[in-house]
Enzyme design. Structure first.
Site, PDB file in Angstrom:
ATOM      1  CB  CYS A 153      -1.005   0.112   1.231  1.00 11.84           C
ATOM      2  SG  CYS A 153      -2.000   1.607   1.341  1.00 11.84           S
ATOM      3  CD  GLU A 168      -2.112  -1.619  -3.938  1.00  4.11           C
ATOM      4  OE1 GLU A 168      -0.993  -1.465  -4.761  1.00  4.11           O
ATOM      5  OE2 GLU A 168      -2.001  -1.860  -2.946  1.00  4.11           O
TER       6      GLU A 168
END
Length: 256
Positions: A2, A120
């Site tokens: 992340c 992402e």
């Protein structure tokens, strides 16, 4: 991993959502739609009040729910140089209890990092000028518009170069816990952040919760009623910031 997320809620909204009793904010943060490593972020944690917030102080009360501003990129208490934090933005759940950089924080310094959603990058079939595959950013957020509570850890690093009365002597930093992605629909990335659902927040934040109970409090992000959609590649530049970064783009404008 992340490596980017969005956080636009006000301190008042976060205090209500996470039942904060003791806000510890000098100045509120501006809404940030492109949170990147080493930036300041909001964190929710349970901590007993200590004299002057010093790590060496003695707790004189039971832990209370606090909202603080921390820097993203955990600096272990034993680090000689805080620059190590830029490499500590994520902690793998599979090894967090054993890794020297995280195990003390995992045992008793857990936090929640509020987010609107996270980004992402998906590797596409298209090639760039360098011959490498181009990547399409996706924004992943709750379908119902609620706040994500990403599982995190925090540490307090004491700067040996500063005087004891220097307000910047203690540096508060954090990291996001991640796990292997298991998205049955198709992976965007092989790692995903772990989330803490509302009914499990108290146990996660409680410094006294036994370590063997902690994994059961966490759920992979993709299993928590989220939606994912392609967004502008402008998010790849940390200097870009604004609500347009989290808006979906038409499929024909994406790299897919």
């Amino acid at each position: 991993m992340c490596g980017r997320y969005a956080s636009s809620r006000s301190p008042d909204d976060l205090a209500e959502e996470f039942e904060v009793v003791d806000p510890r904010l000098d100045q509120p943060l501006a809404p940030d739609y492109n949170v990147a490593p080493t930036k300041e972020v909001y964190a929710v944690l349970d901590r007993a009040p200590r004299p002057d917030d010093e790590e060496g102080g003695t707790a004189d009360a039971d832990p209370v729910r606090q909202l603080r501003v921390l820097r993203w990129g955990l600096v272990p208490f034993w680090a000689k140089d805080p620059s190590i934090g830029s490499r500590m933005i994520n902690a793998r759940m599979e090894t967090v209890a054993e890794k020297p950089a995280f195990r003390r924080a995992f045992a008793s310094r857990r936090c929640l990092l509020p987010a609107d959603g996270y980004f992402e990058w998906y590797e596409t079939q298209q090639k760039g000028k360098s011959g490498k595959p181009l990547k399409q950013p996706f924004f992943i957020k709750p379908k119902d518009g609620s706040v994500l509570a990403m599982a995190g850890l925090y540490e307090i690093w004491k700067d040996p170069t500063r005087d004891d009365d220097d307000p910047d002597k203690f540096r508060w930093t954090c990291t996001v816990l991640t796990t292997e992605a298991t998205d049955e629909v198709g992976r965007i990335h092989d790692r995903m952040p772990l989330l803490v659902t509302p009914e499990r927040r108290t146990a996660w934040l409680d410094p006294q919760t036994p370590k063997d109970q902690l994994p059961g409090l966490l759920v992979p992000a993709q299993q928590s009623g989220l939606e994912a959609f392609p967004v502008s590649t402008a998010v790849g530049n940390v200097r870009n910031n604004g609500p347009e970064l989290v808006e979906p783009i038409p499929f024909e404008e994406s790299l897919l």
